[in-house]
Design a protein around this motif. Structure first.
Motif, mmCIF file in Angstrom:
data_model
loop_
_atom_site.group_PDB
_atom_site.id
_atom_site.type_symbol
_atom_site.label_atom_id
_atom_site.label_comp_id
_atom_site.label_asym_id
_atom_site.label_seq_id
_atom_site.Cartn_x
_atom_site.Cartn_y
_atom_site.Cartn_z
ATOM 1 N N VAL A 181 39.802 54.737 28.999
ATOM 2 C CA VAL A 181 41.159 54.656 29.546
ATOM 3 C C VAL A 181 42.008 53.749 28.655
ATOM 4 O O VAL A 181 42.973 54.178 28.041
ATOM 5 C CB VAL A 181 41.144 54.156 31.002
ATOM 6 C CG1 VAL A 181 42.561 53.927 31.505
ATOM 7 C CG2 VAL A 181 40.426 55.173 31.895
ATOM 8 N N SER A 182 41.586 52.492 28.530
ATOM 9 C CA SER A 182 42.406 51.534 27.764
ATOM 10 C C SER A 182 42.066 51.538 26.282
ATOM 11 O O SER A 182 42.774 50.937 25.485
ATOM 12 C CB SER A 182 42.195 50.127 28.319
ATOM 13 O OG SER A 182 40.890 49.670 27.970
ATOM 14 N N MET A 183 40.959 52.189 25.912
ATOM 15 C CA MET A 183 40.428 52.258 24.551
ATOM 16 C C MET A 183 39.917 50.893 24.047
ATOM 17 O O MET A 183 39.660 50.727 22.846
ATOM 18 C CB MET A 183 41.451 52.837 23.548
ATOM 19 C CG MET A 183 42.075 54.184 23.942
ATOM 20 S SD MET A 183 40.922 55.433 24.548
ATOM 21 C CE MET A 183 40.206 56.058 23.060
ATOM 22 N N GLU A 184 39.744 49.938 24.953
ATOM 23 C CA GLU A 184 39.160 48.651 24.568
ATOM 24 C C GLU A 184 37.717 48.845 24.083
ATOM 25 O O GLU A 184 36.948 49.579 24.695
ATOM 26 C CB GLU A 184 39.154 47.719 25.799
ATOM 27 C CG GLU A 184 38.433 46.406 25.584
ATOM 28 C CD GLU A 184 37.993 45.733 26.895
ATOM 29 O OE1 GLU A 184 38.422 46.173 27.975
ATOM 30 O OE2 GLU A 184 37.195 44.773 26.811
ATOM 31 N N ILE A 185 37.386 48.182 22.984
ATOM 32 C CA ILE A 185 36.008 48.221 22.471
ATOM 33 C C ILE A 185 35.362 46.880 22.720
ATOM 34 O O ILE A 185 35.957 45.838 22.434
ATOM 35 C CB ILE A 185 35.997 48.571 20.964
ATOM 36 C CG1 ILE A 185 36.424 50.033 20.770
ATOM 37 C CG2 ILE A 185 34.616 48.337 20.354
ATOM 38 C CD1 ILE A 185 36.584 50.454 19.324
ATOM 39 N N ARG A 186 34.157 46.867 23.282
ATOM 40 C CA ARG A 186 33.465 45.601 23.521
ATOM 41 C C ARG A 186 31.975 45.761 23.316
ATOM 42 O O ARG A 186 31.457 46.876 23.245
ATOM 43 C CB ARG A 186 33.742 45.074 24.936
ATOM 44 C CG ARG A 186 33.218 45.967 26.040
ATOM 45 C CD ARG A 186 33.196 45.260 27.378
ATOM 46 N NE ARG A 186 32.155 44.238 27.414
ATOM 47 C CZ ARG A 186 31.859 43.527 28.496
ATOM 48 N NH1 ARG A 186 32.559 43.698 29.616
ATOM 49 N NH2 ARG A 186 30.896 42.646 28.485
ATOM 50 N N THR A 187 31.287 44.663 23.216
ATOM 51 C CA THR A 187 29.833 44.714 23.063
ATOM 52 C C THR A 187 29.185 44.183 24.341
ATOM 53 O O THR A 187 29.800 43.417 25.089
ATOM 54 C CB THR A 187 29.364 43.854 21.882
ATOM 55 O OG1 THR A 187 29.861 42.518 22.080
ATOM 56 C CG2 THR A 187 29.886 44.394 20.565
ATOM 57 N N GLU B 194 45.812 38.526 34.987
ATOM 58 C CA GLU B 194 44.695 38.826 35.894
ATOM 59 C C GLU B 194 43.577 39.545 35.130
ATOM 60 O O GLU B 194 43.844 40.481 34.367
ATOM 61 C CB GLU B 194 45.215 39.726 37.029
ATOM 62 C CG GLU B 194 44.240 39.918 38.160
ATOM 63 C CD GLU B 194 44.881 40.758 39.277
ATOM 64 O OE1 GLU B 194 44.531 40.543 40.438
ATOM 65 O OE2 GLU B 194 45.727 41.617 38.969
ATOM 66 N N SER B 195 42.342 39.130 35.352
ATOM 67 C CA SER B 195 41.231 39.794 34.657
ATOM 68 C C SER B 195 40.965 41.142 35.317
ATOM 69 O O SER B 195 41.347 41.385 36.455
ATOM 70 C CB SER B 195 39.966 38.930 34.727
ATOM 71 O OG SER B 195 39.396 39.018 36.018
ATOM 72 N N GLU B 196 40.288 42.030 34.569
ATOM 73 C CA GLU B 196 39.980 43.368 35.072
ATOM 74 C C GLU B 196 39.187 43.279 36.381
ATOM 75 O O GLU B 196 39.468 43.982 37.356
ATOM 76 C CB GLU B 196 39.198 44.140 33.997
ATOM 77 C CG GLU B 196 38.768 45.545 34.385
ATOM 78 C CD GLU B 196 39.934 46.531 34.548
ATOM 79 O OE1 GLU B 196 41.020 46.265 33.993
ATOM 80 O OE2 GLU B 196 39.752 47.544 35.251
ATOM 81 N N ASP B 197 38.180 42.377 36.407
ATOM 82 C CA ASP B 197 37.347 42.224 37.602
ATOM 83 C C ASP B 197 38.170 41.768 38.808
ATOM 84 O O ASP B 197 38.021 42.289 39.903
ATOM 85 C CB ASP B 197 36.212 41.225 37.341
ATOM 86 C CG ASP B 197 35.161 41.810 36.419
ATOM 87 O OD1 ASP B 197 35.263 43.029 36.115
ATOM 88 O OD2 ASP B 197 34.259 41.069 35.992
ATOM 89 N N ASP B 198 39.032 40.768 38.574
ATOM 90 C CA ASP B 198 39.872 40.262 39.670
ATOM 91 C C ASP B 198 40.799 41.355 40.178
ATOM 92 O O ASP B 198 41.010 41.511 41.373
ATOM 93 C CB ASP B 198 40.716 39.061 39.202
ATOM 94 C CG ASP B 198 39.850 37.821 39.035
ATOM 95 O OD1 ASP B 198 38.705 37.839 39.539
ATOM 96 O OD2 ASP B 198 40.311 36.862 38.391
ATOM 97 N N TYR B 199 41.349 42.103 39.207
ATOM 98 C CA TYR B 199 42.269 43.179 39.587
ATOM 99 C C TYR B 199 41.548 44.212 40.441
ATOM 100 O O TYR B 199 42.041 44.624 41.498
ATOM 101 C CB TYR B 199 42.854 43.838 38.336
ATOM 102 C CG TYR B 199 43.648 45.081 38.657
ATOM 103 C CD1 TYR B 199 44.873 44.997 39.317
ATOM 104 C CD2 TYR B 199 43.150 46.349 38.329
ATOM 105 C CE1 TYR B 199 45.594 46.141 39.635
ATOM 106 C CE2 TYR B 199 43.869 47.494 38.649
ATOM 107 C CZ TYR B 199 45.087 47.387 39.303
ATOM 108 O OH TYR B 199 45.781 48.511 39.623
ATOM 109 N N ARG B 200 40.368 44.638 39.993
ATOM 110 C CA ARG B 200 39.607 45.653 40.732
ATOM 111 C C ARG B 200 39.250 45.167 42.142
ATOM 112 O O ARG B 200 39.269 45.926 43.098
ATOM 113 C CB ARG B 200 38.335 46.038 39.964
ATOM 114 C CG ARG B 200 38.607 46.938 38.760
ATOM 115 C CD ARG B 200 39.053 48.316 39.207
ATOM 116 N NE ARG B 200 39.499 49.150 38.095
ATOM 117 C CZ ARG B 200 40.071 50.343 38.239
ATOM 118 N NH1 ARG B 200 40.291 50.821 39.459
ATOM 119 N NH2 ARG B 200 40.442 51.046 37.209
ATOM 120 N N ARG B 201 38.914 43.895 42.252
ATOM 121 C CA ARG B 201 38.546 43.314 43.554
ATOM 122 C C ARG B 201 39.754 43.331 44.501
ATOM 123 O O ARG B 201 39.660 43.758 45.644
ATOM 124 C CB ARG B 201 38.027 41.880 43.359
ATOM 125 C CG ARG B 201 36.987 41.464 44.395
ATOM 126 C CD ARG B 201 36.317 40.152 44.014
ATOM 127 N NE ARG B 201 35.581 40.259 42.760
ATOM 128 C CZ ARG B 201 35.691 39.418 41.731
ATOM 129 N NH1 ARG B 201 36.549 38.417 41.776
ATOM 130 N NH2 ARG B 201 34.976 39.578 40.644
#
Lengths: 655, 287
Positions: A181-187, B194-201
């Motif tokens: 969706v966001s195209m973010e790449i992470r490990t 806001e972090s992705e986790d916080d947003y989803r919560r």
């Protein structure tokens, strides 16, 4: 929270069963999937799942008989201990799925109902309506959701696996992923990595497989050094409905109920089928195989339909390969009663009533028997040592593979209703071994790894991502290259294989690969860029495509789904008893020699330039000695007699 | 005229080209716009192959290069639920939307839109995470003790299996929610930093208070009718009568009409209505 983290790539039956069992054993599981796992390809399986059961036992069935059918069906090309273990587990697996709420069909007394499936003598197949795969998948999906709520499982849906991260010793320490969706790449640092990403049918363009089955996760692991076993063994189903987007299965029961296969005698006769008089129709199966007619064995039907359309140019349509499968001579009432369900599928997708218009069908790529090479630990009794970290372990330490994407269970040809079993079995069985591996490993290694290892991987994949945007915009369209790849692979490496054609196809694939590496994107945005994701997956199809072609080119024999007419075993032609006997002796000599030469797994490794190097691996056939598959061979009886006589002294010697 | 696959449906109205109008949106919160595509007519297409051809074409009706339309799909056999969208105003799966049939009904164009009850991610792709979050809330699973070898599940009547199978075919596609007047779109804007986790919560807390939809009500029915699932039926009934539960249902009965799997949703809802009443009475008397 658990201190061991396992990353699972793929959320079909294999990935979910592994995830669920790993979570139960206390691991923290991160599950990566291209789609919400409930939408995985496992849901497409219709028929059922095999196991010996209380009913078949009383008919003389046993785990051993299931094991033997699987090995015989696979033309002896699979290591026998894992298959034996799978057959032993099968009844327990069905019981477990039953407890998890799978809506298996019932008998009037309330027991699970079973039906008989192709190639076996016993009604071993448990089923849930016409959507067994869907029902099994949902039960596992529900259990994994439960573990998600307790915090043991974390899902990354709409994320793509880009490749493993190996340390300087070649041990897997995690993987790189991308948010689609966001195209973010992470490990993700991990103690073990599980690849359960399914088959690779999309390499053939259209197949019976789902769009996610493009083999890219396997390819990325193969390119990182994992071995790939038996790439050339691709199962083709004889009757599928050719759609412009997908080839959908048409059950064999259509022929079983009297369906007739034909093409017009005049190639591409433009008249509608009912205006073509009987004597201008070529019922080629009936004419060529008067004894079996339309009910020839599956592989023969597949080959004949394929040949008549390609080599003989008699396809019903000019631009599309297909033959008629005609039910219109049968009473509607009979069709509704016996074939209602499958005819509705045809109607739904083709918009045509097969009761009044002949269906158009063609064989379709259906299953990859080959896949990532995996190890196992054998017990003295010939089964597996459950809990051994060697089980389902690829040659890269820390990477495991299971489900359709491993090469372990189906040899040269898969038996119907065994795929769902092998997927759930490999996931469940491998889990304790994976946990043993991570516990035995370098304690806490995950936290001590240099961050540069992960930064480097992330940089590499970001660079690959960015490179697409820098390409000139006038390059080829990746979707069109994919169509060409599918055409080349389907023509050369499916039903009938010839060495010259395989050589030509390899050249063509190299050319397409070069074009794919220069292909242009029509979407240059960095939000939900499906265009780029497709182009990248396309590039990764080539190493596997080349392994398939090379494996097929080098294997000069016929075995299971791999058919090369030049190397076909002869039929017995003589009538005279002495001459018949002599021919059968010669046949058995040649069979023994062929077994010595070719009863070996093909193992491909990927060179740095993406080319496959092939070597061969001995197959563990210690439990059931290989024997000729004689179904449909003229003179089969005398060959079998001679073969049996030859086996006797050996058996006596080993006892 | 009416026999080969092609001529039966082409009739005399076979068009030269297919006009496809797609409601596009570049990202969440962005303004939607319409784009038109022209494809040469071919018989036997479905909407999936139309979208594939649009991607291969790479340009709109005026010949302008445009990015391919984003859409979601997987099985193409109407069993995975991924390719749900609104086609000529009706919510359905793109794989079973046959072009020849659509042209019979509306010859001038095919109109594709994203579902309106879920936030648009891009073009025809919407965020249906809420559907799966609801399955957590209603405990849509059989709570077995473990995955060890403890023999088969309980015996079940054919009648019970047949009902369970009907309900268990729900592929979480979202058609029933799209058609439901009580199921409303929720789009939770992200907060700065806001972090992705916080947003989803936070998003889940909000969506969990909203109507769960017909599919979830039928899933409660499914798991409460399972012999093992019934052991924690009361917990599911608590959710059923809680916020966003069955009382929100306005009995419009649209859900059952659009369900591609022909799940008897309204029958399930009626059964759940009775169960809810009994459960409430029991709770008053603390039974």
């Amino acid at each position: 929270m658990a201190s061991y983290r396992v990353v699972v790539v793929g959320g079909g039956l294999a990935g979910l069963s592994a995830t669920m069992k790993l979570a139960e054993l206390g691991a923290e599981v991160w599950l990566i999937s291209l789609t919400p796992v409930k939408r995985s390809h496992s849901c497409c399986a219709q028929g059922g799942i095999n196991s010996v059961n209380n009913l078949t036992r009383q008919l003389g069935d046993s785990e051993w008989a299931h094991f033997e059918d699987t090995v015989y069906g696979g033309d002896f090309l699979q290591h026998q201990p894992p298959v034996k273990e799978m057959a032993d587990w099968a009844p327990r697996i069905i019981d477990l799925m039953d407890r998890l709420g799978v809506t298996f069909n019932r008998t009037p007394e309330g027991f699970r109902d079973q039906r008989r499936f192709g190639g076996t003598l016993y009604p071993r197949t448990s089923f849930a309506g016409a959507t067994t795969g869907q029902q099994l998948l949902y039960a596992l999906d529900e259990q994994v959701r439960r573990w998600e709520v307790t915090g043991h499982v974390r899902k990354f849906e709409f994320w793509e696996y880009l490749g493993p991260i190996l340390d300087q010793n070649g041990v897997c320490r995690g993987c790189t992923i991308q948010d689609l969706v966001s195209m973010e790449i992470r490990t993700i640092p991990a103690d073990a990595l599980v690849i359960a990403s399914g088959g690779c049918g999309v390499i053939f363009g259209r197949s019976t497989m789902s769009m996610a089955c493009n083999g890219s996760a396997v390819s990325r692991t193969y390119q990182a050094g994992a071995r790939y076993g038996n790439p050339e063994f691709i199962q083709v189903h004889p009757t599928a409905i050719p759609g412009s987007d997908k080839l959908r299965l048409m059950s064999e029961s259509a022929r079983g109920e009297g369906g007739r296969v034909w093409v017009p005698r005049k190639p591409q006769d433009p008249r509608p089928p009912h205006q073509i008089p009987e004597h201008e129709r070529y019922y080629f199966l009936e004419e060529r195989y008067p004894k079996y007619g339309n009910l020839v064995p599956r592989d023969i039907a597949t080959r004949e339909i394929f040949k008549i359309c390609t080599q003989e140019g008699r396809s019903v349509e000019k631009d599309r390969l297909c033959v008629y499968l005609d039910l219109t001579h049968l009473p509607r009432e009979l069709l509704d009663r016996k074939l209602g369900g499958i005819l509705e599928i045809y109607e739904k997708f083709q918009g045509v009533d097969p009761r009044s218009v002949p269906m158009k069908i063609f064989p379709a790529v259906h299953y990859s028997m080959g896949g990532l090479w995996v190890d196992y630990e054998r017990t003295a009794a010939g089964g597996l040592r459950v809990g051994s970290p060697r089980n389902q372990h690829t040659n890269i330490t820390g990477i495991f593979a299971m489900g359709e994407c491993d090469y372990q269970y189906h040899g040269a040809n898969r038996l119907g209703a065994n795929s769902l079993l092998s997927c759930i079995f490999s996931g469940l069985m491998a889990a304790p071994g994976i946990l043993a591996y991570v516990k035995d490993g370098d304690q806490g290694a995950r936290d001590r790894l240099p961050s540069s290892l992960f930064e480097q991987a992330e940089r590499l994949h970001k660079e690959r991502f960015q490179e697409f945007f820098r390409r000139p915009r006038d390059g080829d369209n990746p979707y069109l290259i994919h169509q060409d790849l599918g055409r080349v692979m389907t023509a050369a490496a499916t039903v009938v294989r010839h060495n010259e054609e395989l050589d030509r196809a390899y050249e063509k694939v190299l050319e397409l690969e070069a074009r794919a590496k220069r292909c242009a994107l029509s979407d240059t945005g960095s939000w939900t860029n499906q265009n780029l994701v497709f182009a990248r997956a396309l590039e990764d199809m080539f190493p596997i495509a080349k392994a398939i072609l090379r494996g097929a080119r080098m294997r000069d024999e016929c075995r299971g789904a791999h058919y090369k007419p030049e190397f076909e075993m002869p039929s017995i032609t003589a009538d005279d008893p002495a001459e018949t006997r002599r021919q059968a002796e010669a046949w058995c000599d040649r069979f023994a020699e062929n077994t010595r030469r070719w009863l070996k797994s093909t193992i491909a490794t990927c060179d740095p330039d993406g080319e496959p190097t092939i070597h061969y691996e001995e197959v563990d056939t210690s439990l059931i000695p290989p024997r000729p598959r004689l179904y449909g061979v003229v003179g089969g009886q005398i060959i079998e007699e001679v073969w049996r006589e030859r086996q006797k002294p050996q058996v006596a010697a080993t006892v | 005229m009416t026999d080969s696959n092609g001529s039966q449906r082409q009739g005399s109205h076979r068009p030269r080209e297919i006009r496809v109008r797609v409601r596009r949106q570049d990202g969440p919160g962005q303004t939607p716009y319409w784009e038109t595509f022209l494809l040469p007519y071919e018989p036997d297409l479905n909407v999936i192959s139309v979208l594939q051809k649009i991607a291969a074409l790479g340009k709109d009706a005026e010949g302008k290069r445009v990015p391919p339309v984003a859409w979601e799909c997987n099985c193409l056999e109407e069993i995975c639920g991924a390719c749900t969208m609104v086609i000529n105003g009706r919510v359905r799966q793109a794989c079973t939307a046959l072009v020849d049939r659509l042209l019979e009904q509306q010859p001038d164009e095919i109109r594709l839109e994203p579902m309106s009850k879920f936030p648009v991610i891009r073009d025809l792709v919407v965020d249906r995470a809420r559907i799966f979050a609801t399955l957590k809330k209603i405990q849509a699973w059989v709570p077995v003790d473990n995955y060890l070898n403890l023999g088969p599940g309980p015996r079940q009547s054919q009648e019970n299996q047949e009902l369970a199978y009907l309900l268990s075919k729900c592929m979480s596609c979202g058609c029933c929610m799209e058609a439901c007047p009580q199921y409303l779109k929720i789009e939770v804007p992200r907060l700065p930093g806001e972090s992705e986790d916080d947003y989803r919560r936070r998003e889940m807390e909000i969506t969990n208070r909203a109507f769960m939809g017909a599919a979830a009500l039928a899933q409660i029915d499914l798991f409460n009718s399972n012999p093992i699932g019934a052991m924690n039926a009361r917990e599911r009934l608590d959710v059923l009568i809680g916020e966003g539960g069955i009382q929100v249902c306005g009995n419009a009965q649209n859900c059952v009409k659009v369900c591609p799997k022909e799940i008897p949703l309204t029958t399930s809802i009626a059964r759940m209505g009775r169960a809810a009443t009994i459960h409430m009475v029991r709770r008053w008397f603390d039974l």
